[in-house]
Design a protein around this motif. Structure first.
Motif, PDB file in Angstrom:
ATOM      1  N   ILE A 108       0.826  -1.206   0.000  1.00  0.00           N
ATOM      2  CA  ILE A 108       0.000   0.000   0.000  1.00  0.00           C
ATOM      3  C   ILE A 108       0.861   1.256   0.000  1.00  0.00           C
ATOM      4  CG2 ILE A 108      -1.689   1.329   1.317  1.00  0.00           C
ATOM      5  CD1 ILE A 108      -2.717  -1.317   2.455  1.00  0.00           C
ATOM      6  N   ILE A 109       1.911   1.249   0.833  1.00  0.00           N
ATOM      7  CA  ILE A 109       2.720   2.452   1.062  1.00  0.00           C
ATOM      8  C   ILE A 109       3.865   2.518   0.059  1.00  0.00           C
ATOM      9  CG2 ILE A 109       4.082   3.738   2.739  1.00  0.00           C
ATOM     10  CD1 ILE A 109       1.115   3.497   3.429  1.00  0.00           C
ATOM     11  N   LYS A 110       4.078   3.698  -0.512  1.00  0.00           N
ATOM     12  CA  LYS A 110       5.139   3.885  -1.495  1.00  0.00           C
ATOM     13  C   LYS A 110       6.516   3.820  -0.841  1.00  0.00           C
ATOM     14  CE  LYS A 110       3.239   6.635  -5.320  1.00  0.00           C
ATOM     15  NZ  LYS A 110       3.278   7.943  -5.991  1.00  0.00           N
ATOM     16  N   THR A 111       7.491   3.317  -1.594  1.00  0.00           N
ATOM     17  CA  THR A 111       8.881   3.349  -1.161  1.00  0.00           C
ATOM     18  C   THR A 111       9.346   4.802  -1.045  1.00  0.00           C
ATOM     19  OG1 THR A 111       9.329   1.231  -2.242  1.00  0.00           O
ATOM     20  CG2 THR A 111      11.231   2.648  -1.757  1.00  0.00           C
ATOM     21  N   GLY A 112      10.031   5.096   0.040  1.00  0.00           N
ATOM     22  CA  GLY A 112      10.521   6.451   0.276  1.00  0.00           C
ATOM     23  C   GLY A 112       9.657   7.248   1.219  1.00  0.00           C
ATOM     24  N   PHE A 113       8.433   6.764   1.535  1.00  0.00           N
ATOM     25  CA  PHE A 113       7.559   7.511   2.444  1.00  0.00           C
ATOM     26  C   PHE A 113       7.944   7.291   3.892  1.00  0.00           C
ATOM     27  CE2 PHE A 113       3.662   7.774   5.068  1.00  0.00           C
ATOM     28  CZ  PHE A 113       3.338   9.109   4.832  1.00  0.00           C
ATOM     29  N   ASP A 114       8.311   6.053   4.248  1.00  0.00           N
ATOM     30  CA  ASP A 114       8.631   5.734   5.634  1.00  0.00           C
ATOM     31  C   ASP A 114       9.883   4.856   5.662  1.00  0.00           C
ATOM     32  OD1 ASP A 114       7.493   5.574   8.583  1.00  0.00           O
ATOM     33  OD2 ASP A 114       8.154   3.548   8.047  1.00  0.00           O
ATOM     34  N   PRO A 115      10.951   5.249   6.410  1.00  0.00           N
ATOM     35  CA  PRO A 115      12.203   4.482   6.424  1.00  0.00           C
ATOM     36  C   PRO A 115      12.029   3.051   6.899  1.00  0.00           C
ATOM     37  CG  PRO A 115      12.504   6.660   7.388  1.00  0.00           C
ATOM     38  CD  PRO A 115      11.044   6.492   7.190  1.00  0.00           C
ATOM     39  N   GLU A 116      11.186   2.846   7.893  1.00  0.00           N
ATOM     40  CA  GLU A 116      11.013   1.501   8.429  1.00  0.00           C
ATOM     41  C   GLU A 116      10.326   0.592   7.409  1.00  0.00           C
ATOM     42  OE1 GLU A 116      11.287  -1.642  11.217  1.00  0.00           O
ATOM     43  OE2 GLU A 116      12.361   0.244  10.884  1.00  0.00           O
ATOM     44  N   VAL A 117       9.378   1.128   6.661  1.00  0.00           N
ATOM     45  CA  VAL A 117       8.735   0.358   5.590  1.00  0.00           C
ATOM     46  C   VAL A 117       9.784  -0.028   4.555  1.00  0.00           C
ATOM     47  CG1 VAL A 117       7.142   0.498   3.628  1.00  0.00           C
ATOM     48  CG2 VAL A 117       6.414   1.284   5.880  1.00  0.00           C
ATOM     49  N   ASP A 118      10.643   0.913   4.199  1.00  0.00           N
ATOM     50  CA  ASP A 118      11.685   0.625   3.209  1.00  0.00           C
ATOM     51  C   ASP A 118      12.615  -0.477   3.704  1.00  0.00           C
ATOM     52  OD1 ASP A 118      10.539   2.637   1.782  1.00  0.00           O
ATOM     53  OD2 ASP A 118      12.108   4.119   2.174  1.00  0.00           O
ATOM     54  N   ARG A 119      12.993  -0.407   5.004  1.00  0.00           N
ATOM     55  CA  ARG A 119      13.920  -1.406   5.553  1.00  0.00           C
ATOM     56  C   ARG A 119      13.280  -2.784   5.554  1.00  0.00           C
ATOM     57  NH1 ARG A 119      15.390  -4.009  10.091  1.00  0.00           N
ATOM     58  NH2 ARG A 119      13.539  -3.345  11.213  1.00  0.00           N
ATOM     59  N   LEU A 120      12.043  -2.865   6.013  1.00  0.00           N
ATOM     60  CA  LEU A 120      11.362  -4.153   6.063  1.00  0.00           C
ATOM     61  C   LEU A 120      11.117  -4.707   4.659  1.00  0.00           C
ATOM     62  CD1 LEU A 120       8.778  -3.445   8.896  1.00  0.00           C
ATOM     63  CD2 LEU A 120      10.768  -4.959   9.031  1.00  0.00           C
ATOM     64  N   THR A 138      26.336 -14.696  15.023  1.00  0.00           N
ATOM     65  CA  THR A 138      27.145 -13.484  15.227  1.00  0.00           C
ATOM     66  C   THR A 138      26.189 -12.299  15.384  1.00  0.00           C
ATOM     67  OG1 THR A 138      27.220 -12.897  12.892  1.00  0.00           O
ATOM     68  CG2 THR A 138      28.914 -14.422  13.700  1.00  0.00           C
ATOM     69  N   PRO A 139      26.664 -11.181  15.943  1.00  0.00           N
ATOM     70  CA  PRO A 139      25.793  -9.994  16.057  1.00  0.00           C
ATOM     71  C   PRO A 139      25.188  -9.568  14.713  1.00  0.00           C
ATOM     72  CG  PRO A 139      27.758  -9.717  17.381  1.00  0.00           C
ATOM     73  CD  PRO A 139      27.966 -10.977  16.595  1.00  0.00           C
ATOM     74  N   GLU A 140      25.983  -9.663  13.630  1.00  0.00           N
ATOM     75  CA  GLU A 140      25.475  -9.262  12.324  1.00  0.00           C
ATOM     76  C   GLU A 140      24.382 -10.208  11.849  1.00  0.00           C
ATOM     77  OE1 GLU A 140      27.119  -8.068   7.855  1.00  0.00           O
ATOM     78  OE2 GLU A 140      28.408  -9.203   9.234  1.00  0.00           O
ATOM     79  N   LEU A 141      24.624 -11.548  12.058  1.00  0.00           N
ATOM     80  CA  LEU A 141      23.612 -12.511  11.646  1.00  0.00           C
ATOM     81  C   LEU A 141      22.345 -12.357  12.490  1.00  0.00           C
ATOM     82  CD1 LEU A 141      22.793 -14.885   9.901  1.00  0.00           C
ATOM     83  CD2 LEU A 141      23.870 -16.434  11.560  1.00  0.00           C
ATOM     84  N   LYS A 142      22.511 -12.053  13.782  1.00  0.00           N
ATOM     85  CA  LYS A 142      21.355 -11.830  14.644  1.00  0.00           C
ATOM     86  C   LYS A 142      20.539 -10.634  14.150  1.00  0.00           C
ATOM     87  CE  LYS A 142      18.720 -12.192  18.285  1.00  0.00           C
ATOM     88  NZ  LYS A 142      17.677 -13.250  18.325  1.00  0.00           N
ATOM     89  N   GLU A 143      21.227  -9.602  13.709  1.00  0.00           N
ATOM     90  CA  GLU A 143      20.537  -8.427  13.175  1.00  0.00           C
ATOM     91  C   GLU A 143      19.757  -8.780  11.914  1.00  0.00           C
ATOM     92  OE1 GLU A 143      21.633  -4.024  11.328  1.00  0.00           O
ATOM     93  OE2 GLU A 143      23.117  -5.099  12.564  1.00  0.00           O
ATOM     94  N   TYR A 144      20.406  -9.589  11.035  1.00  0.00           N
ATOM     95  CA  TYR A 144      19.708 -10.013   9.817  1.00  0.00           C
ATOM     96  C   TYR A 144      18.504 -10.892  10.160  1.00  0.00           C
ATOM     97  CZ  TYR A 144      23.498  -8.331   6.811  1.00  0.00           C
ATOM     98  OH  TYR A 144      24.391  -7.540   6.147  1.00  0.00           O
ATOM     99  N   GLU A 145      18.697 -11.753  11.157  1.00  0.00           N
ATOM    100  CA  GLU A 145      17.604 -12.634  11.552  1.00  0.00           C
ATOM    101  C   GLU A 145      16.401 -11.827  12.043  1.00  0.00           C
ATOM    102  OE1 GLU A 145      17.669 -16.594  14.054  1.00  0.00           O
ATOM    103  OE2 GLU A 145      17.657 -14.864  15.405  1.00  0.00           O
ATOM    104  N   ASP A 146      16.697 -10.851  12.909  1.00  0.00           N
ATOM    105  CA  ASP A 146      15.608 -10.013  13.423  1.00  0.00           C
ATOM    106  C   ASP A 146      14.919  -9.252  12.289  1.00  0.00           C
ATOM    107  OD1 ASP A 146      16.199 -10.866  15.954  1.00  0.00           O
ATOM    108  OD2 ASP A 146      17.401  -9.108  16.479  1.00  0.00           O
ATOM    109  N   MET A 147      15.731  -8.862  11.309  1.00  0.00           N
ATOM    110  CA  MET A 147      15.184  -8.085  10.203  1.00  0.00           C
ATOM    111  C   MET A 147      14.352  -8.964   9.267  1.00  0.00           C
ATOM    112  SD  MET A 147      17.228  -5.677   7.489  1.00  0.00           S
ATOM    113  CE  MET A 147      18.184  -7.064   6.844  1.00  0.00           C
ATOM    114  N   ILE A 148      14.867 -10.176   8.994  1.00  0.00           N
ATOM    115  CA  ILE A 148      14.218 -11.028   7.997  1.00  0.00           C
ATOM    116  C   ILE A 148      13.024 -11.777   8.571  1.00  0.00           C
ATOM    117  CG2 ILE A 148      14.540 -13.029   6.507  1.00  0.00           C
ATOM    118  CD1 ILE A 148      17.500 -12.141   6.256  1.00  0.00           C
ATOM    119  N   LEU A 149      13.228 -12.399   9.763  1.00  0.00           N
ATOM    120  CA  LEU A 149      12.140 -13.196  10.324  1.00  0.00           C
ATOM    121  C   LEU A 149      10.945 -12.305  10.660  1.00  0.00           C
ATOM    122  CD1 LEU A 149      13.932 -15.749  12.677  1.00  0.00           C
ATOM    123  CD2 LEU A 149      12.951 -16.113  10.416  1.00  0.00           C
ATOM    124  N   GLY A 150       9.833 -12.592  10.112  1.00  0.00           N
ATOM    125  CA  GLY A 150       8.619 -11.827  10.369  1.00  0.00           C
ATOM    126  C   GLY A 150       8.593 -10.466   9.711  1.00  0.00           C
ATOM    127  N   ALA A 151       9.596 -10.217   8.819  1.00  0.00           N
ATOM    128  CA  ALA A 151       9.620  -8.901   8.169  1.00  0.00           C
ATOM    129  C   ALA A 151       8.339  -8.662   7.389  1.00  0.00           C
ATOM    130  CB  ALA A 151      10.841  -8.804   7.250  1.00  0.00           C
TER     131      ALA A 151
END
Length: 869
Positions: A423-435, A502-515
């Motif tokens: 629904i939301i365009k890319t560039g409107f909300d940073p968190e939407v773009d990241r997810l 690793t901390p980086e993989l944990k960050e990716y996991e948090d980002m990807i899982l349930g994104a």
């Protein structure tokens, strides 16, 4: 669960309860039987304990709208009961609540609404010696109030309800049976009784103040709201109790007096076929069908409103005519405006759904596309010469803030469901773009991390994997454990390998899982915020919608004027109606260009006030009379008219008595219906009215019919003084032209032996034959019947004495004996012994008011006579 259902059903006994169970709305017990019958769906059952089976049936929630539409169309109410907590988090039975009650008058769904018709919900409150009326269309944000007082209050209310044709009428519960009978007489489908306390001045006043602010009395523009508060407040209370939400788009109200417009009763609207065809009830072959070239839904609704409410203010009429004239003359202006309007959606209903919280992303895209057309339309209108067009252009709010928000936030082609994301365009909300990036590019991120870790650790067999229990991990065989970097954190031990994070993989996991799930939730949250911001602009959107609708109607009238060769009427204050080459707008449209025979009409208040029109059946008498009425009506809505010239005075009412119809359900014969319509005319018409009466007296014996017809003509001439077109086959009436102001006209025919040719021309003079047998021959009746009819006619015409007796029975109008006062007639009919004390008091009050009103009317008539003398 059944106990929960029964507790909720107890609160809504008069509604079909749509009870949400997973992906279905289920109905149980009596609701199941009703839904199975009305919706033609399978009735099933479930074990309810004690050896009993509970009747049930259901519909998929995503397809419920169509089923709800069927129930509403059949006059039922539907209570929507939703699960109001997450089933996965609920302890025990999921909590459910009714989130909305849908009734015929509270429909918002586009599938259940007609684009070019309002869906009115009205509330009627008996107050003092009259009624208060409140009118709402929650799909457009319309809210109007009116009052009716005096001895004719009930009649005026009934006429206004017949015009509005509401989907639902709300009345106090104690008055339901009384008022429901009035509603039945004008075809009202649903009358809902509502709790009495909602009509109390205190509660009703509080509801109005809460909705419109403490200054709502000042907004109304009148000081005395005693007639208006109960109906308006009760309507708001009813809406809030059924819709379960704030009604922010009902942000202003309009106080209107029906007397500001020409009054058209139900019989007149039906006989003139203004918006509904007598044949099939559709728009086809109606005045609306001829004039309506609108390109927006809101313009179509306004066009219907204009036709049903002609103006009585000459300045307003001239302003409309000036605008129509410019649009008719300026072809490029007309073209450019029409192209812009074609791309505007229904702003009124879009605004309603947005404020109501039911609009989806596609509705916001429709609003965005509509707003994009406003700058061009506003510019074109502001550059026009006509003052009404310029004022309309000034009223258009460009809503730049809304358009900017929608263009930056909402995708151009979003999905229908708000729960699907996208629904939301890319560039409107940073968190939407990241997810969104995480969901789309998660695998490439993991592949890159795997390559970097292999290079950093020197372990060529290192790999990144995932399982549902432990999530993402880095797997290293035991032979390479000495090479594992210090920042690796052990997550799981296997027989031949170790798994780390690793901390980086944990960050990716948090980002990807349930994104994706978080993305959908975030987009839905942002969409609701955007919808709320647009909802706060609903008043501005509605103002612009009104301006756009007005432009569309004026443009449509200009288009019609050019297409059908109409001319601009001239409004005069001289009491004259002068029409040259007048044509029936609907019939001309059906026949095609050049096929309709035009006719002239010249009426005034002195020499030619009442036309007696004679002539053959099928010659065009009824067409001629109706075309005069339609031309006058069209002039007063601000339309050009089908004539080479039309000058008309303003008329306050148009009355028609045309055709033959019975009312079997009301227990009235054809003749009784005819007499009731005649009564309404002679008691309601004034000197400023226009009356159309066609063949009065046909439903009874010849002598009765002649007598009644003659008495009617004399009464209208002597007492009413209205401009009247009276067609008749009773040639005995033609001698009434000896009274000043009554003139004879007939429809010319060309006799060719036994055949006749209808010339369709109305000419001065009287006809002495009706040519009924010729028409019977045209209809194909057997020759034996035709010959015998001619013999009987010749025999009857040889006996002239009865007809002369009827004519001689009429004295000059001035010497007629005074008739008994209607109040005395009413008193004679009363059955006092059967009346309650309260009924007797009410009847006495009504009769007293009628006497007062008749006294005023007599004094006014006497003053008119003195003025003339």
């Amino acid at each position: 669960m059944i106990r929960q259902y029964l507790e909720i059903k107890k609160q809504y006994p008069d509604a079909v309860l749509f009870f949400r169970l997973g992906d279905f709305y289920e109905m149980f017990f009596e609701d199941a039987h009703l839904a199975s019958r009305e919706l033609e769906i399978t009735l099933t059952g479930r074990d309810g304990g004690a050896g009993e089976r509970v009747p049930m049936c259901g519909v998929p929630y995503h397809a419920a709208e169509g089923y709800i539409a069927k129930l509403i169309d059949k006059g039922h109410r539907v209570a929507i009961c939703e699960q109001v907590e997450d089933p996965s988090a609920a302890k025990g039975i999921v909590r459910r609540e009714v989130t909305r009650v849908i009734t015929p008058g509270t429909v918002m769904e586009s599938q259940l609404l007609e684009d070019k018709n309002n869906n009115y919900l009205v509330c009627v409150a008996p107050v003092l010696e009259g009624f208060g009326l409140a009118v709402a269309d929650i799909s457009t944000g319309t809210f109007m109030i009116a009052s009716f007082s005096g001895v004719k209050a009930r009649l005026a209310l009934t006429e206004e309800l017949a015009r509005l044709r509401p989907a639902e009428v709300i009345v106090p519960r104690s008055q339901r049976e009384v008022l429901a009978e009035d509603m039945r007489l004008i075809g009202m489908p649903v009358v809902s009784g509502f709790r009495e306390d909602a009509f109390s001045p205190v509660l009703a006043g509080q509801a109005l103040e809460a909705q419109f602010g403490p200054s709502f009395r000042d907004q109304c523009g009148i000081s005395d709201l005693d007639y208006l508060t109960p109906a308006a407040g009760a309507l708001l209370i009813y809406l809030k109790e059924t819709q379960k939400r704030e009604l922010s788009h009902l942000n202003r109200f309009q106080f209107y007096q029906p007397g500001r417009f020409m009054v058209l009763d139900a019989a007149t609207r039906r006989n003139l076929e203004l918006t509904r065809s007598i044949a099939d009830g559709s728009r086809r072959n109606t005045l609306l069908h001829v004039l309506d070239h609108t390109v927006t839904a809101m313009g179509g609704r306004l066009m219907k409103n204009w036709i049903e409410r002609p103006l009585l203010d000459s300045d307003e009429i001239e302003a409309r005519l000036e605008a129509v004239a410019e649009l008719a003359e300026e072809v490029f202006l007309r073209h450019d405006l029409r192209e812009g309007l074609k791309n505007i959606y229904d702003l009124e209903r879009l605004s309603g759904r947005i404020s109501f919280g039911t609009a989806n992303a596609r509705d916001l895209v429709a609003l965005k596309k509509s707003l994009a057309q406003l700058p061009q339309i506003k510019s074109l209108l502001e550059q026009a010469d006509a003052s009404l067009l310029r004022a309309t252009g000034n009223a258009v709010d460009l809503l730049d803030d809304a358009r900017t928000l929608l263009e930056s936030a909402i995708e151009d082609d979003p999905p229908l469901s708000l729960r699907d994301g996208g629904i939301i365009k890319t560039g409107f909300d940073p968190e939407v773009d990241r997810l969104r990036f995480a969901g789309r590019d998660g695998k490439s991120l993991l592949a890159g991390l795997e390559e970097r870790e292999r290079a950093r650790s020197g372990i060529k067999s290192l790999k990144v994997g995932y399982n549902r229990v432990f999530g993402y991990y880095i797997e290293v065989t035991k032979s390479h454990l000495p090479l594992v970097p210090e920042d690796y954190q052990r997550r799981q031990t296997l027989a031949n390998a170790e798994r780390f994070i690793t901390p980086e993989l944990k960050e990716y996991e948090d980002m990807i899982l349930g994104a994706e799930e978080r993305l959908v939730q975030l987009e839905y949250h942002l969409f609701n915020e955007i919808r709320e911001k647009i909802s706060a602009m609903s008043s501005r959107i509605q103002t612009t919608a009104g301006a756009v609708a007005g432009t569309d109607v004026l443009l449509s009238l200009g288009e019609t004027a050019v297409m059908d060769n109409y001319t601009r009427p001239v409004i005069n204050n001289e009491g004259k109606i002068t029409i040259r080459d007048g044509r029936h707008p609907v019939l001309e449209n059906v026949l095609g260009p050049g096929q309709f025979v035009p006719n002239d009409t010249v009426m005034d208040d002195l020499d030619s006030r009442l036309f007696l029109i004679t002539g053959p059946n099928m010659a065009g008498k009824s067409t001629y009379m109706r075309q005069v009425a339609l031309i006058v009506l069209m002039a007063q809505i601000g339309s050009f008219v089908p004539a080479s010239f039309a000058g008309t005075c303003l008329v306050d009412r148009i009355f028609t008595r045309v055709g033959a119809a019975d009312d079997l359900s009301g227990g009235q014969s054809t003749f009784m219906v005819e007499m009731n319509e005649c009564r309404a005319i002679v008691t309601g018409a004034t000197k400023r009215s226009l009356i159309i009466m066609d063949e009065v007296g046909r439903g009874t014996s010849t002598y009765d019919g002649i007598s009644i017809a003659r008495a009617l003509v004399e009464y209208i001439h002597r007492r009413v003084g209205a401009k009247t077109l009276f067609s008749t086959h009773y040639h005995e009436l033609t001698d009434l032209d000896n009274l000043p102001g009554i003139v004879n006209y007939n429809v010319a025919v060309d006799e060719r032996g036994e055949d006749i040719v209808f010339l369709r021309k109305v000419v001065p003079g009287k006809a002495d034959r009706s040519y009924g047998i010729h028409v019977a021959r045209l209809a194909g009746l057997p020759g034996e019947i035709i010959r015998r009819s001619a013999e009987v006619l010749e025999s009857l015409e040889s006996v002239k004495e009865p007809a002369r007796q009827v004519a001689a029975a009429a004295e000059p109008a001035e010497s007629l004996a005074p008739e008994e006062h209607p109040v005395l007639q009413e008193v004679r009919r009363l059955d006092v012994l059967r009346m309650t004390p309260l009924e007797a008091i009410n009847k006495l009050c009504q009769l007293q008011n009628e006497l007062k009103e008749s006294g005023v009317r007599i004094r006014n008539q006497e003053q008119e006579v003195r003025n003339q003398d």
